[in-house]
Motif scaffolding. Structure first.
Motif, short mmCIF file in Angstrom:
data_model
loop_
_atom_site.label_atom_id
_atom_site.label_comp_id
_atom_site.label_asym_id
_atom_site.label_seq_id
_atom_site.Cartn_x
_atom_site.Cartn_y
_atom_site.Cartn_z
N UNK A 173 0.99 -1.15 0.06
CA UNK A 173 -0.11 -0.03 0.11
C UNK A 173 0.90 1.21 0.23
N UNK A 174 0.27 2.15 -0.58
CA UNK A 174 0.88 3.65 -0.34
C UNK A 174 0.19 4.30 0.43
N UNK A 175 0.70 4.69 1.61
CA UNK A 175 -0.38 5.35 2.58
C UNK A 175 -0.61 6.92 2.18
N UNK A 176 0.13 7.50 1.47
CA UNK A 176 -0.19 8.82 1.08
C UNK A 176 -0.37 9.20 -0.29
N UNK A 177 -1.47 9.23 -0.89
CA UNK A 177 -1.62 9.53 -2.14
C UNK A 177 -0.94 10.25 -2.94
N UNK A 178 -0.63 11.47 -2.25
CA UNK A 178 -0.04 12.58 -2.63
C UNK A 178 1.51 12.09 -3.00
N UNK A 179 2.10 11.09 -2.65
CA UNK A 179 3.41 10.52 -3.11
C UNK A 179 3.26 9.64 -4.40
N UNK A 180 2.19 9.44 -4.89
CA UNK A 180 1.92 8.71 -6.32
C UNK A 180 3.15 9.00 -7.14
N UNK A 181 3.74 7.90 -7.80
CA UNK A 181 4.88 7.97 -8.76
C UNK A 181 4.50 7.31 -9.74
N UNK A 182 5.54 7.31 -10.96
CA UNK A 182 5.26 6.61 -11.99
C UNK A 182 5.62 5.25 -11.65
N UNK A 183 4.80 3.97 -12.03
CA UNK A 183 5.37 2.67 -11.95
C UNK A 183 4.31 2.29 -10.67
N UNK A 184 3.67 3.15 -9.97
CA UNK A 184 2.68 2.53 -9.04
C UNK A 184 1.40 2.06 -9.84
N UNK A 209 0.20 18.51 -8.27
CA UNK A 209 0.65 17.33 -8.92
C UNK A 209 -0.45 16.83 -9.81
N UNK A 210 -0.14 16.16 -10.97
CA UNK A 210 -0.94 15.61 -11.90
C UNK A 210 -0.16 14.21 -12.45
N UNK A 211 -0.94 13.16 -12.60
CA UNK A 211 -0.58 11.92 -13.12
C UNK A 211 -1.41 11.39 -14.43
N UNK A 212 -0.63 10.55 -15.00
CA UNK A 212 -1.16 9.85 -16.21
C UNK A 212 -1.25 8.44 -15.97
N UNK A 213 -2.39 7.80 -16.53
CA UNK A 213 -2.82 6.42 -16.50
C UNK A 213 -2.79 5.51 -17.64
N UNK A 214 -2.57 4.19 -17.45
CA UNK A 214 -2.66 3.42 -18.57
C UNK A 214 -3.37 2.34 -18.28
N UNK A 215 -3.79 1.49 -19.18
CA UNK A 215 -4.53 0.17 -19.06
C UNK A 215 -4.59 -0.75 -20.13
N UNK A 216 -4.95 -2.13 -19.63
CA UNK A 216 -5.39 -3.00 -20.72
C UNK A 216 -6.84 -3.24 -20.41
N UNK A 257 -6.63 2.51 -3.04
CA UNK A 257 -6.51 1.21 -4.20
C UNK A 257 -4.91 1.55 -4.45
N UNK A 258 -4.28 2.68 -4.32
CA UNK A 258 -3.03 2.85 -4.75
C UNK A 258 -1.87 1.99 -4.10
N UNK A 259 -0.98 1.27 -5.08
CA UNK A 259 -0.13 0.35 -4.45
C UNK A 259 1.26 0.39 -5.11
N UNK A 260 2.05 -0.09 -4.47
CA UNK A 260 3.71 -0.05 -5.25
C UNK A 260 4.37 -1.35 -5.20
N UNK A 261 5.38 -1.49 -5.92
CA UNK A 261 6.28 -2.65 -5.78
C UNK A 261 6.98 -2.80 -4.62
#
Length: 261
Positions: A173-184, A209-216, A257-261
């Motif tokens: 889990x990423x505790x703080x969504x403000x820390x969202x980063x590429x690869x999350x 801060x803004x972010x971009x999303x990709x999906x299948x 729902x934001x998570x990281x590796x």
């Protein structure tokens, strides 16, 4: 030779949910809406314009963020299914990755996330880090070196046995969504569930801060950068905002729902 039941099980386990899934969207139709008009064609992820007043975050050398910005995009922004037919909904994508989807219904939503993670590590010679867990806790690790054909076969196995539910268990889990980063990853594990990857980050001078999303998606289809259905001025970028809900074209997530590796 593996028994036929193995291959049947592989197909059942595939995709956004690992068993007896039904897609959230309607079954694919024979006809399709035309793609929404797009003024610009972008050659890569890193060429997609930022919103006015924003600039891309500095990506560390060798990072996923640096690597994904070089991901080539198709000039044609139509999304096709694995069998060559049109996806029924042609309004969700802003740009389409120029990367294979395969000819089987395997590379669905969570599989796209795992594919991008694996391709980055493979290209970066970090092959020992390529590992994915199925829902029962069994790990699938890449251990054969630089044989591309064997790597592609490995990915097919991962796509067959791992999905959104197992990915949700594997990631942190990423505790703080403000820390969202590429690869999350935004992921809701379930039957069905869904997963999307953060592929770029930008800031303005005030630190917004803004972010971009990709999906299948399901069925397996071309992976793509999604539009922002709620904010045409930011499209395809998403603002963090104060709302706990993230509305994407084909799924609704919570910030939790934001998570990281």
């Amino acid at each position: 030779m593996r028994p036929l039941v193995f291959y049947i099980s592989l197909l059942i386990a595939a995709g956004c949910g690992e068993a007896n899934n039904k897609p959230k969207v309607p079954v694919e139709k024979e006809t399709s809406e035309a793609p929404a008009p797009q003024q610009d064609n972008y050659a890569t992820i890193g060429a997609i314009k930022t919103p006015e007043g924003f600039a891309r975050a500095v990506a560390a050398r060798g990072s996923f963020g640096e690597w994904i910005r070089e991901m080539p995009l198709k000039k044609d922004r139509t999304v096709y299914l694995y069998n060559g037919t049109l996806k029924w909904n042609q309004l969700a994508q802003f740009a389409v990755f120029d990367i294979s989807v395969g000819d089987k219904d395997l590379q669905q939503c969570a599989d796209v996330v795992m594919r991008l993670r694996a391709e980055y590590l493979y290209a970066s010679k970090k092959k020992g880090e390529i590992a994915f867990m199925d829902y029962n806790g069994k790990w699938y690790r890449w251990q054969i070196g630089s044989n591309r054909e064997a790597f592609d076969n490995y990915l097919q196995t991962v796509f067959g046995w791992c999905g959104s539910a197992s990915l949700e268990k594997q990631l942190k889990p990423v505790a703080d969504f403000n820390q969202v980063d590429a690869g999350d990853v935004l992921v809701q594990g379930g039957f069905p569930g869904h997963a999307m990857m953060v592929v770029d980050i930008a800031f303005d001078k005030k630190g917004n801060k803004v972010y971009m999303l990709a999906q299948g998606y399901q069925p397996a289809q071309d992976m793509h950068v999604v539009v922002n259905p709620a904010d045409a001025a930011l499209n395809p970028w998403y603002a963090i905002g104060n709302d706990a809900i993230i509305n994407t074209p084909e799924w609704t997530f919570k910030k939790s729902n934001l998570k990281t590796w």
